[in-house]
Design a protein around this motif. Structure first.
Motif, PDB file in Angstrom:
ATOM      1  N   SER A 145       0.829  -1.250  -0.163  1.00  0.00           N
ATOM      2  CA  SER A 145       0.151   0.036  -0.037  1.00  0.00           C
ATOM      3  C   SER A 145       0.835   1.359  -0.032  1.00  0.00           C
ATOM      4  O   SER A 145       0.363   2.433   0.100  1.00  0.00           O
ATOM      5  N   ILE A 146       2.065   1.267  -0.134  1.00  0.00           N
ATOM      6  CA  ILE A 146       3.068   2.248  -0.197  1.00  0.00           C
ATOM      7  C   ILE A 146       2.935   3.197  -1.500  1.00  0.00           C
ATOM      8  O   ILE A 146       2.268   2.701  -2.398  1.00  0.00           O
ATOM      9  N   SER A 147       3.356   4.195  -1.360  1.00  0.00           N
ATOM     10  CA  SER A 147       3.166   5.072  -2.822  1.00  0.00           C
ATOM     11  C   SER A 147       3.743   4.483  -3.940  1.00  0.00           C
ATOM     12  O   SER A 147       4.688   3.578  -4.003  1.00  0.00           O
ATOM     13  N   ALA A 148       3.009   4.837  -5.104  1.00  0.00           N
ATOM     14  CA  ALA A 148       3.572   3.983  -6.373  1.00  0.00           C
ATOM     15  C   ALA A 148       4.414   4.874  -7.006  1.00  0.00           C
ATOM     16  O   ALA A 148       4.953   4.500  -8.265  1.00  0.00           O
TER      17      ALA A 148
ATOM     18  N   ARG B 179      12.485  -4.804 -13.929  1.00  0.00           N
ATOM     19  CA  ARG B 179      13.053  -4.584 -12.723  1.00  0.00           C
ATOM     20  C   ARG B 179      12.472  -5.761 -11.572  1.00  0.00           C
ATOM     21  O   ARG B 179      11.531  -5.886 -11.189  1.00  0.00           O
ATOM     22  N   HIS B 180      13.445  -6.705 -11.058  1.00  0.00           N
ATOM     23  CA  HIS B 180      12.895  -7.770 -10.158  1.00  0.00           C
ATOM     24  C   HIS B 180      12.899  -7.238  -8.687  1.00  0.00           C
ATOM     25  O   HIS B 180      12.753  -7.784  -7.830  1.00  0.00           O
ATOM     26  N   GLU B 181      13.463  -5.914  -8.415  1.00  0.00           N
ATOM     27  CA  GLU B 181      13.391  -5.284  -7.256  1.00  0.00           C
ATOM     28  C   GLU B 181      12.026  -5.117  -6.781  1.00  0.00           C
ATOM     29  O   GLU B 181      11.075  -4.763  -7.527  1.00  0.00           O
ATOM     30  N   ARG B 182      11.801  -5.129  -5.596  1.00  0.00           N
ATOM     31  CA  ARG B 182      10.352  -4.936  -4.924  1.00  0.00           C
ATOM     32  C   ARG B 182      10.314  -3.723  -4.339  1.00  0.00           C
ATOM     33  O   ARG B 182      11.516  -2.983  -3.987  1.00  0.00           O
ATOM     34  N   HIS B 183       9.041  -2.842  -4.475  1.00  0.00           N
ATOM     35  CA  HIS B 183       9.148  -1.778  -3.942  1.00  0.00           C
ATOM     36  C   HIS B 183       9.465  -1.649  -2.448  1.00  0.00           C
ATOM     37  O   HIS B 183      10.043  -0.652  -2.116  1.00  0.00           O
ATOM     38  N   HIS B 184       9.095  -2.463  -1.630  1.00  0.00           N
ATOM     39  CA  HIS B 184       9.332  -2.262  -0.211  1.00  0.00           C
ATOM     40  C   HIS B 184      10.709  -2.572  -0.053  1.00  0.00           C
ATOM     41  O   HIS B 184      11.107  -1.897   1.058  1.00  0.00           O
ATOM     42  N   LYS B 185      11.525  -2.756  -0.858  1.00  0.00           N
ATOM     43  CA  LYS B 185      13.078  -2.662  -0.742  1.00  0.00           C
ATOM     44  C   LYS B 185      13.578  -1.381  -1.260  1.00  0.00           C
ATOM     45  O   LYS B 185      14.435  -0.677  -0.202  1.00  0.00           O
ATOM     46  N   GLN B 186      12.783  -0.605  -1.929  1.00  0.00           N
ATOM     47  CA  GLN B 186      13.382   0.580  -2.047  1.00  0.00           C
ATOM     48  C   GLN B 186      12.722   1.585  -1.096  1.00  0.00           C
ATOM     49  O   GLN B 186      13.216   2.683  -0.976  1.00  0.00           O
ATOM     50  N   GLY B 187      11.572   1.381  -0.671  1.00  0.00           N
ATOM     51  CA  GLY B 187      10.849   1.953   0.375  1.00  0.00           C
ATOM     52  C   GLY B 187      11.434   1.688   1.760  1.00  0.00           C
ATOM     53  O   GLY B 187      11.060   2.501   2.731  1.00  0.00           O
ATOM     54  N   GLY B 188      12.329   0.798   1.847  1.00  0.00           N
ATOM     55  CA  GLY B 188      13.414   0.712   3.035  1.00  0.00           C
ATOM     56  C   GLY B 188      12.599  -0.268   4.209  1.00  0.00           C
ATOM     57  O   GLY B 188      12.782  -0.191   5.197  1.00  0.00           O
ATOM     58  N   LYS B 189      11.487  -0.968   3.533  1.00  0.00           N
ATOM     59  CA  LYS B 189      10.473  -1.751   4.569  1.00  0.00           C
ATOM     60  C   LYS B 189      10.515  -3.054   4.080  1.00  0.00           C
ATOM     61  O   LYS B 189      10.818  -3.528   3.129  1.00  0.00           O
TER      62      LYS B 189
END
Length: 148
Positions: free
Chosen positions: A118-121, A138-148
């Motif tokens: 539910s973090i920002s898109a 890209r196989h990175e997940r948002h939560h990795k970029q968002g620090g969670k």
């Protein structure tokens, strides 16, 4: 003899479908009553069933017209004429299946690359992949970029 509603019911379709086939030249009533009601014969019912079976296996109205013209003039046509039509249709279906398989693979990769949180898109990997001019997702997940 069948009236339009009787024939439609016998073939499990509605009257409008029957009128549509008539309008498109696939089927014509054998006759009309004095009051203008369409009348169909048993042969018309067989033609309608042919149309419905051809439609069920994926033929378009134009292709069904062509098949009907062969059906009506069987003695003047070869089995090869029918096979050519079927093989052309089969080739088109195979191409469509390959295209759908590519869509499935791409969509699966996009879905797998996204955490769906539910973090920002702002850093959504799906949106980034669609904005990118490369085919890589890209196989990175948002939560990795968002620090969670």
């Amino acid at each position: 003899m069948y009236r339009i509603g009787e024939l439609a019911k016998a073939c499990h379709i509605n009257n409008d479908t029957l009128r549509f086939y008539e309008k498109n030249g696939l089927l014509c009533p054998s006759s009309r009553t004095e009051s203008g009601y369409r009348l169909y014969t048993e042969g018309d019912r067989e033609i309608l069933q042919f149309i419905l079976r051809a439609k069920d296996v994926g033929f378009t109205l134009a292709e069904i017209k062509e098949l009907l013209s062969i059906e009506i003039n069987k003695a003047d046509k070869a089995c090869a004429d029918v096979k050519i039509l079927v093989d052309i249709k089969l080739n088109a279906v195979e191409k469509k299946l390959a295209e759908l398989s590519r869509f499935h693979t791409s969509l699966k990769r996009l879905s797998d690359a996204c955490c769906g949180s539910s973090i920002s898109a702002e850093h959504c990997t799906i949106l980034e992949a669609l904005e990118s001019d490369t085919d890589d997702v890209r196989h990175e997940r948002h939560h990795k970029q968002g620090g969670k």
